[in-house]
Write an enzyme that holds these catalytic residues in place. Structure first.
Site, PDB file in Angstrom:
ATOM      1  N   ASN A 179       6.880  73.477  26.645  1.00 56.06           N
ATOM      2  CA  ASN A 179       5.762  72.976  25.847  1.00 56.06           C
ATOM      3  C   ASN A 179       5.401  71.557  26.267  1.00 56.06           C
ATOM      4  O   ASN A 179       6.270  70.759  26.636  1.00 56.06           O
ATOM      5  CB  ASN A 179       6.019  73.089  24.340  1.00 56.06           C
ATOM      6  CG  ASN A 179       7.314  72.451  23.868  1.00 56.06           C
ATOM      7  OD1 ASN A 179       8.304  72.437  24.577  1.00 56.06           O
ATOM      8  ND2 ASN A 179       7.298  71.921  22.659  1.00 56.06           N
ATOM      9  N   GLU A 220       5.117  79.253  26.524  1.00 56.93           N
ATOM     10  CA  GLU A 220       4.768  80.588  27.015  1.00 56.93           C
ATOM     11  C   GLU A 220       3.468  80.556  27.809  1.00 56.93           C
ATOM     12  O   GLU A 220       3.347  81.166  28.874  1.00 56.93           O
ATOM     13  CB  GLU A 220       4.592  81.565  25.837  1.00 56.93           C
ATOM     14  CG  GLU A 220       5.848  81.797  25.018  1.00 56.93           C
ATOM     15  CD  GLU A 220       6.005  80.827  23.851  1.00 56.93           C
ATOM     16  OE1 GLU A 220       5.621  79.645  23.981  1.00 56.93           O
ATOM     17  OE2 GLU A 220       6.521  81.262  22.817  1.00 56.93           O
TER      18      GLU A 220
HETATM   19  N1  THU Z   1       5.794  75.912  20.630  1.00 59.14           N
HETATM   20  C1  THU Z   1       5.957  76.602  21.794  1.00 59.14           C
HETATM   21  O1  THU Z   1       6.027  76.015  22.868  1.00 59.14           O
HETATM   22  N2  THU Z   1       6.032  77.949  21.727  1.00 59.14           N
HETATM   23  C2  THU Z   1       6.000  78.680  20.576  1.00 59.14           C
HETATM   24  O2  THU Z   1       6.028  79.895  20.617  1.00 59.14           O
HETATM   25  C3  THU Z   1       5.946  77.998  19.280  1.00 59.14           C
HETATM   26  C4  THU Z   1       5.650  76.545  19.334  1.00 59.14           C
HETATM   27  C5  THU Z   1       5.742  74.450  20.684  1.00 59.14           C
HETATM   28  C6  THU Z   1       4.407  73.835  20.384  1.00 59.14           C
HETATM   29  C7  THU Z   1       4.809  72.467  19.901  1.00 59.14           C
HETATM   30  O3  THU Z   1       4.960  71.608  21.007  1.00 59.14           O
HETATM   31  C8  THU Z   1       6.157  72.674  19.263  1.00 59.14           C
HETATM   32  O4  THU Z   1       6.641  73.930  19.740  1.00 59.14           O
HETATM   33  C9  THU Z   1       6.147  72.685  17.757  1.00 59.14           C
HETATM   34  O5  THU Z   1       5.225  73.596  17.275  1.00 59.14           O
END
Ligand code: THU
Length: 130
Positions: A40, A53
């Protein structure tokens, strides 16, 4: 741990999450054997944040992968209850990867695999546009 979830776990280390501090890693396996990872990437304008993802899938697409090339996706987060993909990612995973196994893992080594169809039943499908 199997190589694909391990790649997701390693990608999680590279998360850029200074705002939520919630680090996520993802890895997709392609038909030709390549593994493409994502983490992320957050932004001070929070809504611009990109999930692990989608980073993994968009990286794979930018490196030449096409729908039909994706075999599996693994997602790793540090939560006792495993972290499934958010709604936006489910739509993207469905569109590019179809009904692939979605392997969720955490840092304790817990793992559960869902079929993508279970996570996004009755999906909106681009083939319904015409
Ligand atoms: N996040 C992801 O990378 N994937 C997910 O499936 C859920 C949420 C990240 C986005 C953000 O940077 C952090 O997790 C908190 O929501």
């Amino acid at each position: 741990m199997e190589p694909l979830p391990r790649a997701a776990r390693e990608a999680r280390e590279r998360a850029y999450a200074p705002f939520s501090k919630f680090r996520v890693g993802a890895a997709v396996e392609l038909r030709d054997g390549r593994v493409v990872t994502g983490c992320n990437v957050e932004n001070a304008s929070y809504g611009l944040t990109m999930c692990a993802e989608r980073v993994a899938i968009f990286k794979a697409i930018s490196e030449g992968a096409r729908p039909g090339d994706f075999l599996r996706i693994a997602v790793c987060a540090d939560t006792d209850r495993l972290t499934p993909p958010c709604g936006a990612c489910r739509q993207i995973i469905w569109e590019f990867c179809g009904d692939v196994p979605v392997i969720l893992v955490n840092m304790r080594g817990d793992s559960k695999t869902y079929a993508m169809r279970e996570l996004l039943p009755e999906a909106f499908d681009a083939t319904n546009l015409d």
